[in-house]
Design a protein around this motif. Structure first.
Motif, PDB file in Angstrom:
ATOM      1  N   ARG A 176     -21.810 101.357  31.106  1.00 45.11           N
ATOM      2  CA  ARG A 176     -20.974 100.362  31.780  1.00 45.11           C
ATOM      3  C   ARG A 176     -21.441 100.058  33.196  1.00 45.11           C
ATOM      4  NH1 ARG A 176     -14.565 100.398  30.496  1.00 45.11           N
ATOM      5  NH2 ARG A 176     -14.759 100.496  28.252  1.00 45.11           N
ATOM      6  N   PRO A 219     -11.560  95.802  27.456  1.00 42.29           N
ATOM      7  CA  PRO A 219     -12.117  95.537  28.779  1.00 42.29           C
ATOM      8  C   PRO A 219     -11.127  95.943  29.877  1.00 42.29           C
ATOM      9  CG  PRO A 219     -12.360  93.627  27.364  1.00 42.29           C
ATOM     10  CD  PRO A 219     -11.540  94.618  26.600  1.00 42.29           C
ATOM     11  N   ASP A 220     -11.603  96.383  30.980  1.00 45.77           N
ATOM     12  CA  ASP A 220     -10.831  96.823  32.148  1.00 45.77           C
ATOM     13  C   ASP A 220     -10.329  98.254  32.034  1.00 45.77           C
ATOM     14  OD1 ASP A 220     -11.115  94.332  33.365  1.00 45.77           O
ATOM     15  OD2 ASP A 220      -9.341  93.572  32.335  1.00 45.77           O
ATOM     16  N   VAL A 221     -10.298  98.801  30.802  1.00 40.66           N
ATOM     17  CA  VAL A 221      -9.864 100.189  30.660  1.00 40.66           C
ATOM     18  C   VAL A 221     -11.062 101.087  30.900  1.00 40.66           C
ATOM     19  CG1 VAL A 221      -8.952 101.938  29.098  1.00 40.66           C
ATOM     20  CG2 VAL A 221      -8.028  99.616  29.047  1.00 40.66           C
ATOM     21  N   ARG A 222     -10.839 102.073  31.775  1.00 44.64           N
ATOM     22  CA  ARG A 222     -11.929 102.937  32.187  1.00 44.64           C
ATOM     23  C   ARG A 222     -11.935 104.216  31.359  1.00 44.64           C
ATOM     24  NH1 ARG A 222     -11.954 107.119  35.755  1.00 44.64           N
ATOM     25  NH2 ARG A 222     -13.822 107.384  36.999  1.00 44.64           N
ATOM     26  N   LEU A 254      -7.298 102.437  34.895  1.00 47.27           N
ATOM     27  CA  LEU A 254      -7.962 101.182  35.285  1.00 47.27           C
ATOM     28  C   LEU A 254      -8.601 101.422  36.639  1.00 47.27           C
ATOM     29  CD1 LEU A 254      -5.213  98.472  34.707  1.00 47.27           C
ATOM     30  CD2 LEU A 254      -6.772  99.442  33.035  1.00 47.27           C
ATOM     31  N   ARG A 255      -9.613 100.653  36.958  1.00 50.88           N
ATOM     32  CA  ARG A 255     -10.200 100.741  38.293  1.00 50.88           C
ATOM     33  C   ARG A 255      -9.202 100.247  39.333  1.00 50.88           C
ATOM     34  NH1 ARG A 255     -15.318 102.084  37.467  1.00 50.88           N
ATOM     35  NH2 ARG A 255     -15.716 101.170  35.456  1.00 50.88           N
ATOM     36  N   LEU A 315      -5.646  97.132  39.701  1.00 48.56           N
ATOM     37  CA  LEU A 315      -4.835  96.130  39.018  1.00 48.56           C
ATOM     38  C   LEU A 315      -4.533  95.034  40.019  1.00 48.56           C
ATOM     39  CD1 LEU A 315      -3.413  95.525  36.356  1.00 48.56           C
ATOM     40  CD2 LEU A 315      -1.439  96.779  37.210  1.00 48.56           C
ATOM     41  N   SER A 316      -4.916  93.782  39.661  1.00 44.92           N
ATOM     42  CA  SER A 316      -4.776  92.697  40.631  1.00 44.92           C
ATOM     43  C   SER A 316      -3.344  92.199  40.703  1.00 44.92           C
ATOM     44  CB  SER A 316      -5.727  91.563  40.254  1.00 44.92           C
ATOM     45  OG  SER A 316      -5.532  91.195  38.902  1.00 44.92           O
ATOM     46  N   ALA A 338      -1.558  90.609  35.206  1.00 44.78           N
ATOM     47  CA  ALA A 338      -2.762  91.210  34.618  1.00 44.78           C
ATOM     48  C   ALA A 338      -2.385  92.491  33.880  1.00 44.78           C
ATOM     49  CB  ALA A 338      -3.797  91.497  35.703  1.00 44.78           C
ATOM     50  N   ILE A 382      -2.912  93.429  29.813  1.00 48.75           N
ATOM     51  CA  ILE A 382      -3.646  94.594  29.299  1.00 48.75           C
ATOM     52  C   ILE A 382      -2.748  95.420  28.368  1.00 48.75           C
ATOM     53  CG2 ILE A 382      -4.865  96.723  29.922  1.00 48.75           C
ATOM     54  CD1 ILE A 382      -5.622  95.308  32.589  1.00 48.75           C
TER      55      ILE A 382
END
Lengths: 524, 76
Positions: free
Chosen positions: A255, A426-429, A452-453, A455-456, A460, A464
């Motif tokens: 990634r 996507p977006d899940v770490r 998650l890295r 969250l905006s 969003a 998710i």
């Protein structure tokens, strides 16, 4: 070569390969001669200060040369090394010290200042290496160490989270080194690169004891799961032939390295994927990204059997079953496996608990007769706590942890299946799945924690969560009870990357995740 | 105490069921494809969110999204 102890190995290397580099750490070399000299200086200091025979001594060092000085110095002085995670809290150190009745703690000077001051009353002796060096007269007579003596205690978290100290003798360790060397066809020509923690089993035994045993070069890096670039760059620079990491690290490498940056990993003969469930997708992605073929191999092991138990043969393609699970290969030479349920042996293909018989099997947990009795099955087999099956050709496939499966409406679900599914979004770490029974009519339900890295926005977050619920429902035919989006590093893991489900569960149920602000979304 | 709004309830139902669109008159089972265990989990979420206690008997009588709204406002 016939050695009785690890100390014999290092002494032999000092005499025959004294000027040879034993390892580099961040490119700085240490020779076998320097390594041994540091060990004896420190051992002499411990003896001078009156270390009793077979006394456990806690060591708290990160990756680096000082770790070896402390770890082997304790053994050279006739003690038992107890290597712990170097950033352990003082409470953790005290709890383990109580469990193994250790009164000595060796640590770097800076850590001593951090930890020793809140422990004035705990009765522990805190010693830093520079202090020991100043005190050492190096006149001590070193005690004889036997092959059956315990070299170190490998602390692991039990299924309920309480620490257990696996006793590993010199004989256990030397046996497993030989098993792994034979099983993986490792030679002195191998070049090792590792960022794994050297205070914990795979990083310590496979990645430092094996190369020391063979006098093969090993290049060590600081432990940082996130530093994929450092790892890949070191493999390229040193033309490494052998590296090892948990599946998570390879996923992260894929990634974080969007394109290959020209990394040339073609020197690799073996990239061992072990210590947590191995995913077929990870092997395919990593090999494809770096243009490798049949280099990544799945392996299996546990501290109670020293470390290595089985591995796919290097150079062979991954072996997948109908559920897409990757086999972890056949046992190493002189390791016997069977699958059992209660007192009964199960036939090929049947899923049960993996039992292991090997001269590398630990004699049990230190100061824990109850835990030890539960570990030993019969006829010299130990119970791994892992569920799996052997196929007709003797290949092992891991299905899950015995104490960690989720029971939903009478069905058994492996958390790994859910975690793999959610990790693909996507977006899940990183993901952990738990089964929680609130004592209500609905029984045990699935709770998902997805790191998650960041969250905006709440919108969003909702998107998710909806994706997770729907992907889960499509695969498993029911819905999770709760999906939480959490901050990075919320999910507790062992040093090797195994998810500590029991710890996460208690942190959640006690409200600690919410109190610590780890839950990003939703607010209930 | 301010009343819980329909907006809040529909959001929780969306998250629990993975449903992109939820309306007040939707029937949980027939329209939103919820199973009884999903309804139990929605109730658990409402309990956590609003710090309320719902009796098992009350769960059985929940049919629509507006029933959830009424239940929460009744218990607050």
């Amino acid at each position: 070569m016939n050695f009785a102890t690890l100390l014999d190995v290092l002494d032999f290397r000092r005499r025959h390969n004294g000027a040879q580099v034993a390892f580099t750490f961040q490119d700085r070399p240490t020779t076998f001669g320097e390594l041994w000299e540091g060990i004896e200086y420190f051992a002499a200091a411990l003896i001078d200060r009156g270390l009793p025979p077979r006394a456990p001594v806690i060591t708290l060092f990160p990756n680096g040369p000082e770790f070896f000085t402390a770890f082997y110095g304790v053994q050279r002085a006739g003690g038992i090394a107890v290597p712990l995670f170097p950033a352990s809290s003082s409470a953790r150190v005290e709890s383990i010290a109580r469990q193994c009745e250790a009164t000595w703690v060796v640590l770097p000077q800076a850590e001593k200042e951090r930890l020793a001051k809140d422990n004035a009353a705990s009765g522990l002796h805190w010693i830093s290496l520079p202090e020991a060096r100043r005190l050492s007269h190096r006149t001590a007579a070193f005690p004889a160490v036997q092959s059956d003596d315990i070299a170190f205690l490998q602390y692991t978290s039990g299924s309920t989270g309480e620490p257990k100290g696996v006793m590993l003798s010199h004989a256990n360790l030397l046996t497993n080194l030989q098993q792994m060397i034979a099983g993986m066809q490792i030679t002195a020509q191998e070049i090792f690169v590792s960022w794994l923690p050297i205070y914990h089993d795979m990083g310590l035994i496979l990645k430092t004891m094996v190369p020391f045993y063979l006098a093969a070069p090993v290049h060590l890096l600081p432990t940082d799961l996130r530093a994929a670039h450092t790892w890949l760059a070191a493999i390229q620079r040193y033309r490494a032939t052998f590296t090892a990491a948990p599946d998570f690290a390879y996923r992260l490498a894929v990634r974080s390295v969007e394109h290959t940056h020209g990394y040339d990993l073609s020197s690799l003969r073996v990239a061992l994927d072990a210590a947590e469930p191995v995913r077929a997708q990870t092997i395919a992605d990593f090999e494809q990204l770096f243009g490798l073929k049949q280099v990544m191999v799945a392996g299996y092991g546990l501290a109670e059997a020293t470390v290595g138990v089985s591995m796919m043969t290097p150079g062979c393609p991954p072996r997948l079953d109908a559920h897409g699970l990757v086999s972890v290969g056949r046992p190493f030479p002189q390791v016997e496996l069977k699958i059992v349920q209660g007192d009964v042996d199960l036939p090929a293909g049947a899923v049960g608990e993996i039992a292991i018989r090997s001269a590398a099997n630990s004699r049990g947990y230190f100061n824990d007769p109850v835990g030890t009795a539960a570990l030993i099955w019969r006829d010299g087999f130990l119970l791994s706590g892992d569920l799996g099956y052997l196929d007709a050709e003797g290949y092992l496939t891991i299905v899950g942890r015995k104490k960690n499966t989720i029971k939903h409406a009478g069905e058994t679900i492996a958390p790994q299946e859910i975690e793999e599914l959610v990790d693909a979004i996507p977006d899940v770490r990183y993901t952990a799945a738990l089964g929680i029974d609130r004592g209500r009519l609905e029984g045990e339900q699935v709770y998902i924690f997805a790191e998650l890295r960041g969250l905006s926005s709440a919108e969003a977050g909702e998107a998710i969560v909806l994706r997770i619920v729907n992907d889960f429902h499509a695969r498993l035919g029911f819905r999770p009870a709760r999906v939480y989006l959490v901050k990075p590093h919320t999910i507790p893991r062992t040093y090797n990357g195994k998810i500590q489900h029991a710890e996460l569960k208690s942190a959640y149920l006690q409200g600690r995740l919410r109190a610590e602000g780890s839950i990003l979304y939703p607010d209930y | 105490m301010p009343e819980v709004t329909l907006k809040e309830i529909t959001q929780i139902v969306r998250l629990q069921l993975g449903a992109p669109q939820v309306n007040e008159s939707d029937r949980l089972m027939e329209d939103l494809d919820a199973e009884s265990v999903d309804i139990a989990n929605i109730v658990a979420a409402l309990e956590a969110r609003y710090n309320i206690q719902v009796q098992e008997a009350e769960i059985a009588s929940l049919v629509t999204v507006s029933d959830l709204l009424a239940l929460v406002n009744h218990l607050l």
